[in-house]
Write a protein that holds these residues in place. Structure first.
Motif, mmCIF file in Angstrom:
data_model
loop_
_atom_site.group_PDB
_atom_site.id
_atom_site.type_symbol
_atom_site.label_atom_id
_atom_site.label_comp_id
_atom_site.label_asym_id
_atom_site.label_seq_id
_atom_site.Cartn_x
_atom_site.Cartn_y
_atom_site.Cartn_z
ATOM 1 N N ILE A 63 0.839 -1.200 0.000
ATOM 2 C CA ILE A 63 0.000 0.000 0.000
ATOM 3 C C ILE A 63 0.874 1.251 0.000
ATOM 4 N N LYS A 108 1.125 -3.205 -7.486
ATOM 5 C CA LYS A 108 -0.054 -4.009 -7.801
ATOM 6 C C LYS A 108 0.260 -5.500 -7.658
ATOM 7 N N TRP A 109 -0.815 -6.288 -7.437
ATOM 8 C CA TRP A 109 -0.643 -7.742 -7.323
ATOM 9 C C TRP A 109 -0.101 -8.326 -8.629
ATOM 10 N N SER A 110 -0.535 -7.734 -9.751
ATOM 11 C CA SER A 110 -0.060 -8.273 -11.025
ATOM 12 C C SER A 110 1.445 -8.043 -11.175
ATOM 13 N N LYS A 154 -1.432 -14.478 -11.244
ATOM 14 C CA LYS A 154 -1.729 -13.487 -10.207
ATOM 15 C C LYS A 154 -2.512 -14.124 -9.069
ATOM 16 N N LEU A 210 -7.943 -9.245 -5.799
ATOM 17 C CA LEU A 210 -7.867 -9.186 -7.258
ATOM 18 C C LEU A 210 -9.093 -8.510 -7.866
ATOM 19 N N GLU A 252 -8.603 -4.854 -7.235
ATOM 20 C CA GLU A 252 -7.556 -4.291 -8.100
ATOM 21 C C GLU A 252 -8.089 -4.033 -9.513
ATOM 22 N N ALA A 279 -3.066 6.695 2.878
ATOM 23 C CA ALA A 279 -2.981 5.661 1.840
ATOM 24 C C ALA A 279 -3.939 4.503 2.152
ATOM 25 N N TRP A 280 -3.989 4.102 3.409
ATOM 26 C CA TRP A 280 -4.884 2.995 3.790
ATOM 27 C C TRP A 280 -6.353 3.348 3.552
ATOM 28 N N ILE A 288 -7.886 2.167 0.246
ATOM 29 C CA ILE A 288 -7.938 0.728 -0.053
ATOM 30 C C ILE A 288 -9.295 0.181 0.361
#
Lengths: 149, 149, 149, 149, 149, 149, 149, 149, 149, 149
Positions: G17, G22-24, G34, H105, H108, J67-68, J71
């Motif tokens: 964060i 990114k997860w990708s 992913k 995911l 995202e 930032a959190w 999310i």
């Protein structure tokens, strides 16, 4: 054949509703307070032979049901740990909100121990109030100190 | 930094034990009954500014703690659904054993509705008794009928 | 700062293990049975000032910890409703397997009521046996009959 | 057709109450202690053929019920994890309050292991006392040490 | 200061991962099987002084941690009643699916009683198989018959 | 009319007890191990047509019951998350005490993955022992590694 | 010192964060899908040394954290049995509503057995749709038949 | 008299097993996919009049049962929060292991919101594979963004 | 014989479905809103004699059922603590997601207290919307301030 | 270092109480309703960058906290399945008492489907009333019909 005390409770509820009898009338037959008598009918107390026969006659119960009324029942009248019925839930909420308060004040006054739920009596009355009548409940339980040994 | 009201409750408990102050002394500072005042200290009621400052002065709390005492807390004073402490359990047991009795008797007297746990007061006293003193508790809650609409 | 009695229990456990002290030695200082004294150390009973100071001296506890030992604790020594520890579970199993038996036999002998867990004492001894020593436990609790009112 | 041992327990309870037979009388027929015999009738122990036939004759059970009495039952006599019945709850409370004490004292005396709930016996007696009679229970269970391997 | 055995388990896990030590290496130091030794490290068994000191030396534990390893721990290694970890869940599933089968077959062979989980040993090996290697587990527990009394 | 597989299990239990048939005799008719056959009868496995008809003939089941035996059942043979029966509980206890040990040792030997509870077999035998016979259980489950993708 | 894998998950979440990764992007470093890579970061899969070092470099993790990433974790990513998060709850709801349907259809097609959650892969994509884009998920798990033995 | 939708589900299960009808045959009569049709039969979806009459004719249901099939049922097909059946459990495990992954995911790709379980479809097929056939499931649910207001 | 209010609810559901009567038609007979009338039929409110007789005539209930409709029922209409039905779950989800928000905003506007669920009314309407019709619900509950005493 | 969104919620609560800021003031900075804005601050919604920076500036949060806030959080604001706080419990009680009523009436009006908790808005106002002011809540959620496929 009756195989469970809860069946007797159901028979009493059913007869009481069909015949339109009040708990206070049952209490007169039992010869105890309306609080104790109602609890006994709802499977929480054991009656004497005379009490059970009186209730049996009033509500038209069988001899078998009358025999069950004299047995100390497996107590606990609620179907779930946290009651869902709003009236009963308010009492659970009082225990939840005021539980630590009751604990602190009883310990401050009496020391370590408990208020008995066995050597206990309760009286419930209507308290008239112009802003809306109130439910007035008096509870009295013997204090039992923890034994040191 | 305080991030949870239960931290204030812990601070109060700790200060009270170390300083040897009684709940009845705190109640005098709060200016309400010992029952309400104890519940407020234990995180179940919101104090006014004056009440919070009084308790803060008596117990030596920080301004931050005094600010938290004035916020309506997330209530519920028990760590488990069924309390493990024997003193508090006896109250849960009373709700379990007498719950349906309370329901039947209140409905018989008042009709469908509940006894309020909000417009409610409680008084706890020692009842002297030669067979052993008793805990005498009076509860009074407004009856609220279900609205038809 | 101590904010919870379980912290005192942890301090006692830690000091006892590090110093290699036995529960029976602690009981001598307390001046009560090993059963009551151990329970008191583990947060289930409230000590007198003398008892608490004795334990504090033996284990090297602070004054704050000694003050907490004199307060009636929030009781209940198990982390889950069904204990996972095999030794303690066997006791839960006995209640589960023999619970209705205890109920039937006590009611047959005494009528409706309970065996007190407050006016109660317990004694645990080794019972020598050529086929393997046994744990021999004697429990004694006052019978409390349900009050009729 | 009987499809569950709990049906046999219900039949026994019903016959016992209707006929007014005591557990001690049943125990005489079984030829074991009242504790073991009651537990067996309540679905917690398996009887021998002779024991089962004796109980069947005394209570008027069918051959099918007598056959079920000889099968090791699915044990556990309580309907909920935490028992609601006050008499049985007091035993659960003892396990909860004294559980860690029992653990500490047995380990101190015997080392790591358990007290068996299988190689176990129990005796329950009335203990006369001028301040109120007491329930006196003796339990004896073999100590089983954890095997190292 | 260590106040809970689970802290020692965490210290062992952390040291083992950082140092890259295997359970079988720890078992060699302990001088018992890898099954018992791992269970002991994970807070389920009590070690002797020699075993604890060996593990302490291998993993770099403090004297305090070594003292805790010799105390019979509060057992139970799972955070929830039903384990969420897939490997451990499969074992719970076996108990759930095969539980009544194990009960029936042990009773058919031995009569009423249990297979001990205390006088018990276990051996886990890789079983090579061209269709995919298998986990081969042998368990051996003493049969304990219910005592009649 | 049968509306639930558990009714078939009850029919099988009832017929087996009344007729005095053993699980090993049923297994012979099924043509598989006593472990699999018992589990299948207790509602945990699906039988082939021949197996079901064999069991039906042996126990005198109706065609409807025989049809249900061939359907994959909703599995799970225990009435509560934590079993109350002492024999089955000991297996749950083994999972609880040894669960993390099994996890660590299987991962150390095989890497991340599980031991299958589906591609699985079990064999239970009496192990004669002068100190008391033992229950000897061999389990074999295919190791399934987590797939990376 | 890291004593629990969930601490590593928290470190990863925090670094991701703060750095806005990114997860990708993480999946590219890991070199797997992913879906698998995210699950591994969230404490549900064990990484190889290379994968762990790659993630450690990208997110700035310590060597200790990188060591933990290579250990098979105690799996299960939800804090409660029934998830409270609405996105995840919808998946639980699908299992609840469609669970018996999945069971019936898989058994109809394959016979008794399961769809593996270990030899399993998943692919999640955006499916464009003029009425609102859709989440398109493909799952593939090996069918494992119950072994007869 | 039918008083609960689950009775209709039991009637359908019973008729289907006795008559040996497949879910795919029922789906043809319903005129929808096998997934939706099976869920509807198992009490999770409401049928139109034509669909219900078709199923009623195929399985020989009464008019009353056919009327119940057209009512939106109280959904939820599992008897416990955590399913015990191994096939269904694997799906619960996927939600538990991959739940936070799915959440990360989808967020995202789509931002805050959920994948609908109502505007949803599912297709289950056999995927042939030389290493063992696989269950191949495609799920498609509309993404619903949280509304800001 | 009716022994439980839920039997009356089942009779009403069954008659309503078989006869094809709507809740709004029942509400007209009751003479109250469709919300209150439906709740009363589903066992959550007590009817007057006239209301109960009207519903009894419309649905063809026995006198006994009509008597039960006039008794304050044990309330709570859901079979589990967390509802499994998706429609009802969304309401539980709203309480879970927005619960602390409701608490903060009501306290900010009114001070410490609650919104009554007894002196409460609700109105549910279709709200036409070109992007898809909406369910529009208005709830009104009296604010009850906590009493200081 | 922040490792969990609930830490940000605690920071916001603490800053708000210390600074004496109101939720309506925060909502003005966010630029959305007080209901959505409060829910977002309490960890139930994801903010845009601008909203998060505005809240951060008002309450003095760090960049990491800001930032959190952007999310999508793990939602669910209650610590227990059944809320203990009386204000929030009343909402749970409404779902419990009126849940089946809401289900019946929405299905009667719209057919099978749900009221969305995602495409949803809520408005809470004080409703002046001479008998005591009321909390007036309007909820609006899109109806989503179950898709047939």
């Amino acid at each position: 054949m009756i195989t469970d005390r809860s069946q007797v409770t159901a028979l009493i509820q059913s007869a009481k509703i069909t015949k339109g009898i009040k708990w206070s009338e049952i209490a007169e037959v039992v010869g105890q307070s309306k609080e104790w008598s109602t609890a006994a009918c709802l499977g929480q107390m054991a009656m004497t032979k005379e009490q059970a026969e009186g209730v049996g006659a009033l509500l038209g119960l069988t001899d078998e049901a009358v025999a069950w009324l004299q047995i100390a029942p497996y107590k606990g009248s609620l179907p779930t740990e946290v009651p869902t019925d709003p009236l009963i839930y308010r009492w659970y909420e009082l225990v939840n909100v005021y539980g630590t308060t009751l604990k602190e004040l009883i310990h401050e006054e009496f020391g370590d121990g408990i208020m008995s739920a066995i050597d206990f009596s309760m009286d419930l009355q209507r308290e008239e109030d112009p802003k809306g009548d109130r439910v007035h409940v008096v509870m009295s339980g013997k204090f039992l100190p923890y034994k040191m040994y």
